[in-house]
Scaffold this active site. Structure first.
Site, mmCIF file in Angstrom:
data_model
loop_
_atom_site.group_PDB
_atom_site.id
_atom_site.type_symbol
_atom_site.label_atom_id
_atom_site.label_comp_id
_atom_site.label_asym_id
_atom_site.label_seq_id
_atom_site.Cartn_x
_atom_site.Cartn_y
_atom_site.Cartn_z
ATOM 1 C CG HIS A 274 -9.166 16.881 -13.039
ATOM 2 N ND1 HIS A 274 -10.079 16.135 -13.539
ATOM 3 C CD2 HIS A 274 -9.783 17.737 -12.438
ATOM 4 C CE1 HIS A 274 -11.318 16.455 -12.969
ATOM 5 N NE2 HIS A 274 -11.202 17.826 -12.389
ATOM 6 C CB CYS B 241 -7.964 12.040 -17.299
ATOM 7 S SG CYS B 241 -9.716 11.888 -16.725
#
Length: 496
Positions: free
Chosen positions: A101, A144
């Protein structure tokens, strides 16, 4: 994963075995950090397959591969530091694949803590890893870059000659780093019916991009050039390829439409220069049409890293340094810990966000006389390393905050936890960038801090401290022991 694989092919990874096999016993070293499980976060499904595919691919290419899974933020840095002390003299390059992430410029560890990509990459600079000096260091990041869900758009891949130039991933200035992200904070889609669709994440800049300040080449007069949709995270622009000032030209049987999106900013004007603390963002966009084929190209304007600016100690042996202490407990006062640790020379250029506090300390070196006092005359900033270069912006005038700055510089009292407190001066400024008041060029992305210093001997009934209730200090109170010396910081760069 598809985008990441395309990125590897576009940058010639498949050709490394042919280029280096004659010269080196091994092709290179590949480190894969694959985070799937997180404390308090959703699991990244499918990343195990991605990791195994990448490991097999790089082994087929002749790389030595190391795979690490579910590392906390600190362990991610530790693993790269371990690689930095290895002997890579037989390797032709180093590849690091980071699957996790993330956020803008950040990666999340399995413990939920973030670490900057720059911090990880900087462990492999030539300063820390001599055996990789002058060799390619490639980072492929599948994470991300914001809080938004990216549904993606389908478009042709960009030809190699149309790639935008990479401005650097590490905190140090080296030309042999390359970084590929699988996601982008800005997406361009050119449709077959000659529509331009631009999706911009508001956190593409820090502070966040103000949509009211965004204009295209045609200015802000056309209603169709405003966002067709927006929320707290992103904005969507959609307009005809002939609208909003778009320029059209023909080249080699191609029809090319070009435009530029630019944000404006509030400017502070001083006697020797102009600054802003608002975000600046500029992106050039291009749609190329050949028959029924469409290609889209985005080129972001990124800062060009300047050379490192060394301190100038002078005959007084004065040092200007920047504090980087960070609060680690709830209720901690940032100002009280900022001066407990400092950036070292290898940390420059230091990266900051607009309006971030910059903790400045000026101190005397190699003096033990408790009766002398370090004094600051003027302190100012320039976009270039030379203290006399123009433009300039005042921080302190005769030791007092420059009164015409909306964000006044703050003088910080010296705590008694240092030897000889009178040998220190501290102040805090809010980060800004220089701008051209005529708007003929983008803002300067780097500043250097300079201070004119001297040593004074207090006389009976007279202090060496500035009286900031008045605009100017009573200079007759200052008895200079030695000639004034100008001391400067290294480069402080705006985070793009």
């Amino acid at each position: 994963m598809k985008n990441l694989s395309a990125c590897i092919h576009r940058h010639g990874m498949m050709d490394l075995s042919f280029e280096y096999s004659r010269e080196h016993k091994h092709i290179g070293r590949c480190l894969i950090i694959n985070n799937e499980h997180f404390n308090g976060q959703s699991r990244r499904f499918g990343t195990e397959v991605d990791g195994n595919t990448l490991r097999m691919t790089f082994r087929m290419l002749g790389f030595s591969v190391r795979m690490e899974k579910d590392l906390c933020a600190a362990d991610m840095r530790r693993v790269l530091q371990e690689e930095s002390v290895e002997d890579h003299s037989e390797m032709s390059c180093f590849v690091c694949v980071l699957l996790s992430h993330g956020d803008q410029g950040l990666l999340m560890g399995a413990d939920g803590a973030y670490i900057s990509i720059q911090s990880l990459a900087s462990t492999l600079t030539s300063h820390h890893c001599h055996s990789l000096q002058g060799k390619p260091k490639l980072f492929f990041i599948q994470a991300c870059r914001g809080q938004l869900m990216d549904s993606g758009v389908e478009t042709d891949s960009v030809e190699p000659e149309e790639e935008e130039e990479f401005a650097g991933v590490s905190e140090a200035l080296e030309e042999d780093f390359l970084c590929c992200h699988s996601t982008s904070p800005v997406t361009l889609h050119c449709t077959l019916d000659a529509q331009i669709i631009l999706v911009v994440a508001k956190d593409v800049t820090l502070p966040r991009l103000n949509l009211d300040s965004v204009i295209f080449l045609g200015g802000s007069g056309e209603p169709s050039c405003r966002p067709v949709d927006s929320n707290s995270g992103f904005a969507i622009y959609q307009f005809a390829a002939t609208a909003c000032g778009t320029l059209m030209r023909e080249e080699n049987d191609q029809l090319i439409y070009e435009n530029k999106m630019t944000s404006s900013y509030e400017v502070g004007i001083g006697p020797r220069g102009s600054i802003t603390r608002d975000s600046f963002y500029e992106v050039s966009l291009q749609c190329r049409y050949t028959g029924i084929s469409v290609k889209a190209l985005l080129v972001e304007v990124l800062p060009v890293p300047p050379p490192f600016g060394a301190d100038q100690p002078g005959p007084l042996r004065v040092e200007l340094r920047l504090g980087n202490g960070v609060c680690a407990s709830k209720g901690c006062m940032e100002e009280s810990v900022a001066y407990t640790s400092y950036y070292s020379q290898s940390d420059y250029p230091v990266t900051k966000v607009l309006r971030d506090p910059v903790y400045v300390e000026v101190r005397l070196l190699e003096r033990t006389d408790p009766n002398i006092v370090l004094t600051l005359g003027n302190c100012w900033t320039t976009p270039f390393q030379e203290p006399t270069s123009m433009p300039q912006w005042d921080l302190l005038v005769d030791g007092c905050p420059y009164m015409d700055d909306r964000y006044l510089t703050t003088l910080v009292p010296i705590s008694q936890d240092v030897d000889f407190p009178s040998h220190y001066r501290r102040f805090i400024l809010k980060m800004f960038t220089f701008v051209d008041i005529q708007f003929t060029s983008p803002p300067q992305e780097t500043v250097y801090i300079h201070c004119k210093t001297s040593v004074c001997q207090p006389s009976a009934g007279v202090s060496c401290e500035p009286s900031c209730m008045r605009y100017k200090r009573d200079v007759s109170a200052v008895k200079q022991e030695e000639a004034a010396v100008i001391v400067s910081s290294g480069a402080v760069r705006i985070k793009a």
